[in-house]
Design a protein around this motif. Structure first.
Motif, PDB file in Angstrom:
ATOM      1  N   SER A 171      -8.263  -5.834  30.614  1.00 16.24           N
ATOM      2  CA  SER A 171      -8.199  -7.250  30.238  1.00 16.24           C
ATOM      3  C   SER A 171      -8.064  -7.396  28.725  1.00 16.24           C
ATOM      4  CB  SER A 171      -9.462  -7.978  30.711  1.00 16.24           C
ATOM      5  OG  SER A 171      -9.592  -9.228  30.064  1.00 16.24           O
ATOM      6  N   ILE A 172      -7.000  -8.062  28.290  1.00 18.33           N
ATOM      7  CA  ILE A 172      -6.804  -8.235  26.853  1.00 18.33           C
ATOM      8  C   ILE A 172      -7.871  -9.144  26.250  1.00 18.33           C
ATOM      9  CG2 ILE A 172      -5.162 -10.148  27.126  1.00 18.33           C
ATOM     10  CD1 ILE A 172      -3.693  -9.069  24.693  1.00 18.33           C
ATOM     11  N   GLY A 173      -8.322 -10.135  27.031  1.00 17.23           N
ATOM     12  CA  GLY A 173      -9.367 -11.030  26.531  1.00 17.23           C
ATOM     13  C   GLY A 173     -10.660 -10.294  26.244  1.00 17.23           C
ATOM     14  N   TYR A 174     -11.083  -9.434  27.169  1.00 19.96           N
ATOM     15  CA  TYR A 174     -12.307  -8.659  26.969  1.00 19.96           C
ATOM     16  C   TYR A 174     -12.117  -7.589  25.896  1.00 19.96           C
ATOM     17  CZ  TYR A 174     -14.228 -10.920  31.132  1.00 19.96           C
ATOM     18  OH  TYR A 174     -14.694 -11.850  32.042  1.00 19.96           O
ATOM     19  N   LEU A 175     -10.913  -7.037  25.788  1.00 12.85           N
ATOM     20  CA  LEU A 175     -10.633  -6.076  24.714  1.00 12.85           C
ATOM     21  C   LEU A 175     -10.763  -6.738  23.350  1.00 12.85           C
ATOM     22  CD1 LEU A 175      -7.600  -4.163  26.253  1.00 12.85           C
ATOM     23  CD2 LEU A 175      -9.697  -3.084  25.434  1.00 12.85           C
ATOM     24  N   ILE A 415     -19.681   4.145  17.437  1.00 16.11           N
ATOM     25  CA  ILE A 415     -18.953   3.340  18.426  1.00 16.11           C
ATOM     26  C   ILE A 415     -18.682   4.166  19.684  1.00 16.11           C
ATOM     27  CG2 ILE A 415     -16.730   2.190  18.891  1.00 16.11           C
ATOM     28  CD1 ILE A 415     -16.702   1.537  15.817  1.00 16.11           C
ATOM     29  N   THR A 416     -18.371   5.443  19.503  1.00 13.14           N
ATOM     30  CA  THR A 416     -18.078   6.324  20.631  1.00 13.14           C
ATOM     31  C   THR A 416     -19.322   6.599  21.463  1.00 13.14           C
ATOM     32  OG1 THR A 416     -16.316   7.414  19.363  1.00 13.14           O
ATOM     33  CG2 THR A 416     -17.157   8.587  21.280  1.00 13.14           C
ATOM     34  N   LEU A 417     -20.447   6.875  20.791  1.00 16.11           N
ATOM     35  CA  LEU A 417     -21.669   7.285  21.484  1.00 16.11           C
ATOM     36  C   LEU A 417     -22.461   6.114  22.051  1.00 16.11           C
ATOM     37  CD1 LEU A 417     -22.934  10.068  19.036  1.00 16.11           C
ATOM     38  CD2 LEU A 417     -21.635  10.348  21.153  1.00 16.11           C
ATOM     39  N   VAL A 418     -22.221   4.908  21.537  1.00 17.36           N
ATOM     40  CA  VAL A 418     -22.981   3.727  21.983  1.00 17.36           C
ATOM     41  C   VAL A 418     -22.003   2.686  22.529  1.00 17.36           C
ATOM     42  CG1 VAL A 418     -24.743   2.037  21.352  1.00 17.36           C
ATOM     43  CG2 VAL A 418     -24.617   4.212  20.114  1.00 17.36           C
ATOM     44  N   PRO A 419     -21.604   2.802  23.793  1.00 17.13           N
ATOM     45  CA  PRO A 419     -20.636   1.861  24.370  1.00 17.13           C
ATOM     46  C   PRO A 419     -21.082   0.402  24.320  1.00 17.13           C
ATOM     47  CG  PRO A 419     -20.940   3.766  25.810  1.00 17.13           C
ATOM     48  CD  PRO A 419     -21.982   3.857  24.742  1.00 17.13           C
ATOM     49  N   ASP A 420     -22.408   0.183  24.345  1.00 19.24           N
ATOM     50  CA  ASP A 420     -22.905  -1.199  24.359  1.00 19.24           C
ATOM     51  C   ASP A 420     -22.516  -1.965  23.101  1.00 19.24           C
ATOM     52  OD1 ASP A 420     -23.984  -0.916  26.835  1.00 19.24           O
ATOM     53  OD2 ASP A 420     -26.037  -0.555  26.153  1.00 19.24           O
ATOM     54  N   LEU A 421     -22.256  -1.265  22.001  1.00 23.61           N
ATOM     55  CA  LEU A 421     -21.795  -1.965  20.794  1.00 23.61           C
ATOM     56  C   LEU A 421     -20.483  -2.699  21.057  1.00 23.61           C
ATOM     57  CD1 LEU A 421     -22.483   0.563  17.893  1.00 23.61           C
ATOM     58  CD2 LEU A 421     -23.500  -1.696  18.183  1.00 23.61           C
ATOM     59  N   SER A 422     -19.606  -2.072  21.823  1.00 26.27           N
ATOM     60  CA  SER A 422     -18.324  -2.685  22.151  1.00 26.27           C
ATOM     61  C   SER A 422     -18.437  -3.644  23.322  1.00 26.27           C
ATOM     62  CB  SER A 422     -17.287  -1.604  22.485  1.00 26.27           C
ATOM     63  OG  SER A 422     -17.140  -0.692  21.432  1.00 26.27           O
ATOM     64  N   LEU A 423     -19.297  -3.329  24.300  1.00 28.72           N
ATOM     65  CA  LEU A 423     -19.307  -4.060  25.558  1.00 28.72           C
ATOM     66  C   LEU A 423     -20.295  -5.216  25.597  1.00 28.72           C
ATOM     67  CD1 LEU A 423     -19.048  -1.030  28.019  1.00 28.72           C
ATOM     68  CD2 LEU A 423     -17.222  -2.531  27.213  1.00 28.72           C
ATOM     69  N   LEU A 425     -20.612  -8.027  23.736  1.00 25.60           N
ATOM     70  CA  LEU A 425     -20.001  -9.360  23.671  1.00 25.60           C
ATOM     71  C   LEU A 425     -19.148  -9.664  24.904  1.00 25.60           C
ATOM     72  CD1 LEU A 425     -20.081 -11.756  21.797  1.00 25.60           C
ATOM     73  CD2 LEU A 425     -18.094 -10.846  20.581  1.00 25.60           C
ATOM     74  N   PRO A 426     -18.275  -8.735  25.379  1.00 29.12           N
ATOM     75  CA  PRO A 426     -17.567  -9.023  26.633  1.00 29.12           C
ATOM     76  C   PRO A 426     -18.497  -9.329  27.801  1.00 29.12           C
ATOM     77  CG  PRO A 426     -16.575  -7.143  25.529  1.00 29.12           C
ATOM     78  CD  PRO A 426     -17.836  -7.477  24.771  1.00 29.12           C
ATOM     79  N   ARG A 427     -19.605  -8.603  27.911  1.00 32.16           N
ATOM     80  CA  ARG A 427     -20.558  -8.874  28.992  1.00 32.16           C
ATOM     81  C   ARG A 427     -21.182 -10.258  28.857  1.00 32.16           C
ATOM     82  NH1 ARG A 427     -23.130  -2.797  28.628  1.00 32.16           N
ATOM     83  NH2 ARG A 427     -21.653  -1.780  30.092  1.00 32.16           N
ATOM     84  N   PHE A 429     -19.680 -12.773  27.978  1.00 31.76           N
ATOM     85  CA  PHE A 429     -18.685 -13.720  28.481  1.00 31.76           C
ATOM     86  C   PHE A 429     -18.250 -13.406  29.919  1.00 31.76           C
ATOM     87  CE2 PHE A 429     -18.532 -14.793  24.091  1.00 31.76           C
ATOM     88  CZ  PHE A 429     -17.965 -16.052  24.006  1.00 31.76           C
ATOM     89  N   GLY A 430     -19.073 -12.614  30.617  1.00 30.92           N
ATOM     90  CA  GLY A 430     -18.835 -12.429  32.048  1.00 30.92           C
ATOM     91  C   GLY A 430     -18.197 -11.116  32.457  1.00 30.92           C
ATOM     92  N   TYR A 431     -17.990 -10.197  31.512  1.00 33.78           N
ATOM     93  CA  TYR A 431     -17.385  -8.910  31.880  1.00 33.78           C
ATOM     94  C   TYR A 431     -18.386  -8.075  32.660  1.00 33.78           C
ATOM     95  CZ  TYR A 431     -15.076  -4.360  31.331  1.00 33.78           C
ATOM     96  OH  TYR A 431     -14.474  -3.152  31.564  1.00 33.78           O
ATOM     97  N   ASN A 432     -17.940  -7.445  33.722  1.00 33.51           N
ATOM     98  CA  ASN A 432     -18.831  -6.683  34.594  1.00 33.51           C
ATOM     99  C   ASN A 432     -18.766  -5.179  34.354  1.00 33.51           C
ATOM    100  OD1 ASN A 432     -19.750  -8.977  36.035  1.00 33.51           O
ATOM    101  ND2 ASN A 432     -17.835  -9.010  37.197  1.00 33.51           N
ATOM    102  N   GLY A 433     -18.027  -4.739  33.351  1.00 31.67           N
ATOM    103  CA  GLY A 433     -17.891  -3.311  33.088  1.00 31.67           C
ATOM    104  C   GLY A 433     -19.146  -2.685  32.497  1.00 31.67           C
TER     105      GLY A 433
END
Length: 433
Positions: A171-175, A415-423, A425-427, A429-433
Motif C-alpha cells: 500500500s502506497i498510503g501506508y508506505l 530502523i532495520t532492527l526495530v520495525p515498530d519505528l516504521s510501522l 504510524l501506519p498502524r 491509521f488502521g494498518y494490520n501489518g
C-alpha cells in the motif's frame, strides 16, 4: 548462438553497453531483446511488457506530478519563504544555518519526493547562504546539503516509495506513513552531528529573530507549509488516491506561486513544464527498461531460485535484512537508485515474504539504503550534483560527508532492527501489518 547462456549474455550486455555510455534504461531494453533473440522467444514480447507496464500502472502518474510540483516550488518564492521560516526558529542555535539546512529538507520533503529536486532547488540557496562571508567552509556546506537532501524521499511524498509500491504491491498510503518517523530520526541524527561540531569548528550563530516577527514570517510561509497537509490530508482523508493527490499538489503549488505569491511568470511556467517533462522522460525510459528486463528475470525464475538458495541457510528475518542492507549499500555505490528498486529489490521480495517480513517495513529499509547510496563515495549521485553546484572537488565533499553518512548508517541499523519505528504510524491509521 548455441552454447550461450542467454541470461549471462544479457547481463554482460547491459554492463558493456552501460560502460560504453548508453543510458541504463536503453541498455536494459537492448539486452532484453538480445535475450529473447538468443532464447528463441518472440522479440515483440519486449514491446508488450513495456507497454503493459507503463500503461496499466496508474500509480506511475504520480511521478511526473511530484516532479512538476517541486519545479513549481523552485520557480516561485515558496522555497525562500520556507527558508526564512526555518531560520526564524533554529537559526539562533550553534551552527544555525546548518540546522536550517536540515530543517528545510525535512519540510521540503513533504512536497517534492525527490532528493535531486531538494539538492538542486533549495540546495543552491543553502549553499549560497552558508558560504556568504566565509561563514562555513564550502565543502562542508555542500556535504551537508547532499546529506540533508537524502531525507526528502523518506518522508512522504516519495518517488522511490511510489516505485517500490509498483514492484511490491504494498500500500502506497501506508508506505508514505511508514517513512515519517525514520525520516525525522535521520534529521535528528544529522542535527546531532552539527551541534557536536558547531563549537569545535566555531560555526556561527545567526542573529535571533525577534519574537514579534515570528507571526509575520509564519504567515508568509503558511501557504507553503500547508502543502503537505493538503497532499497527505487528501490521501488519508479518503478524498484522493496518491496519484490524484500528486496532481492536487502540483495544482496547489501553481496556484500559490502564481496567484498568491505572484512569483511565477508565463515564461517561468513554460520552463518548469519543460524541465519536468525532461526529467520524467529520463525516469520513464529507466522504468521502461527495468520492466522489460524484469520479464527476463521472471522467465529465468531468479526470485524463486534466490529464495530457495537463501532458505538453505535458514536465515532469521534479522539476518536476511542485514544481508539486504549490505547488498543494497554496495550496489548503491555503483548503480542509480531507481535501477536498484526496479531490478534488484523485486528479487528479494519473495524471500522477505517467506520469512514473514512486513513489506511496508521492508520497503522503508530498501528506500533508506538506496538514498544513502546517493551520498556514498565514489559514485554517489548527490555528491556529483553538489560538486557542480559548489565548485568544490569531489574528494573534499566526500571527506566532509563521512560523519553524516556514519550517523545515518547508525539510524538505518535502528530502523532495520526495530520495525515498530516504521510501522507505528501506519498502524495508528488502521494498518494490520
Amino acid at each position: 548462438m548455441m552454447g550461450l547462456d542467454p541470461f549471462a549474455v544479457s547481463v554482460l550486455s547491459i554492463v558493456v553497453l552501460a560502460l560504453l555510455g548508453l543510458p541504463i534504461g536503453h541498455a536494459m531494453i537492448a539486452s532484453s531483446i538480445l535475450y529473447l533473440m538468443i532464447s528463441g522467444l518472440d522479440m515483440g514480447t519486449a514491446a508488450e511488457q513495456l507497454l503493459n507496464g507503463l500503461f496499466t500502472s496508474y500509480i506511475l502518474l504520480a511521478v511526473p506530478l511530484f516532479i512538476l510540483a517541486a519545479e513549481l516550488m523552485n520557480t516561485g518564492t515558496m522555497t525562500t519563504r520556507l527558508l526564512a521560516f526555518c531560520n526564524a526558529f533554529v537559526g539562533r542555535f550553534p551552527g544555525g544555518l546548518a540546522l536550517v539546512n536540515v530543517a528545510q529538507s525535512v519540510i521540503f520533503a513533504g512536497m517534492s519526493g525527490s532528493a535531486i529536486a531538494d539538492a538542486a532547488g533549495t540546495g543552491k540557496l543553502m549553499q549560497k547562504m552558508m558560504t556568504e562571508g566565509g561563514k562555513y567552509p564550502p565543502q562542508f556546506a555542500a556535504a551537508l546539503t547532499a546529506s540533508s537532501a537524502v531525507i526528502g524521499p523518506i518522508i512522504p511524498p516519495s518517488i522511490p516509495v511510489v516505485i517500490y509500491a509498483l514492484v511490491s504491491d504494498a500500500s502506497i498510503g501506508y508506505l508514505f506513513l511508514a517513512g515519517v518517523v525514520p525520516g525525522l530520526m535521520m534529521g535528528l541524527f544529522q542535527a546531532a552531528i552539527i551541534l557536536s561540531s558547531a563549537r569545535r569548528r566555531n560555526f556561527p550563530v545567526e542573529p535571533p529573530v525577534p519574537v514579534r516577527q515570528l507571526p509575520g514570517i509564519t504567515l508568509r510561509a503558511f501557504p507553503a507549509l500547508m502543502m503537505p497537509v493538503v497532499l497527505l490530508g487528501g490521501i488519508y482523508g479518503g478524498a484522493t488516491t496518491p496519484t490524484e493527490a500528486a496532481a492536487v499538489a502540483a495544482l496547489y503549488a501553481l496556484l500559490v506561486s502564481a496567484l498568491l505569491y505572484r512569483s511565477v511568470t508565463a515564461r517561468a511556467l513554460y520552463h518548469s513544464l519543460l524541465s519536468s517533462a525532461r526529467i520524467t522522460a529520463s525516469i520513464g525510459m529507466l522504468i521502461a527498461g527495468a520492466l522489460v528486463f524484469n520479464y527476463v528475470v521472471t522467465v529465468e525464475n531468479i526470485p524463486a531460485a534466490l529464495s530457495a538458495w537463501l532458505a538453505g541457510f535458514e536465515l532469521t528475518p534479522i539476518a536476511f535484512l542485514l544481508i539486504v542492507n549490505v547488498v543494497l549499500l554496495v550496489l548503491g555505490c555503483l548503480l542509480e537508485g531507481t535501477t536498484i528498486l526496479l531490478v534488484v529489490v523485486p528479487v528479494f521480495i519473495p524471500t522477505a515474504n517467506a520469512l514473514g517480513i512486513d513489506l511496508v517495513h521492508f520497503g522503508i529499509v530498501c528506500v533508506v539504503n538506496i538514498m544513502l547510496g546517493l551520498i556514498t563515495p565514489p559514485y554517489g549521485l548527490l555528491l556529483f550534483v553538489m560538486t557542480t553546484i559548489s565548485g568544490q572537488p569531489l574528494k573534499k565533499i566526500a571527506s566532509e560527508v563521512m560523519p553524516f553518512l556514519i550517523a545515518m548508517l547508525a539510524a538505518l541499523l535502528i530502523i532495520t532492527l526495530v520495525p515498530d519505528l516504521s510501522l507505528w504510524l501506519p498502524r495508528l491509521f488502521g494498518y494490520n501489518g
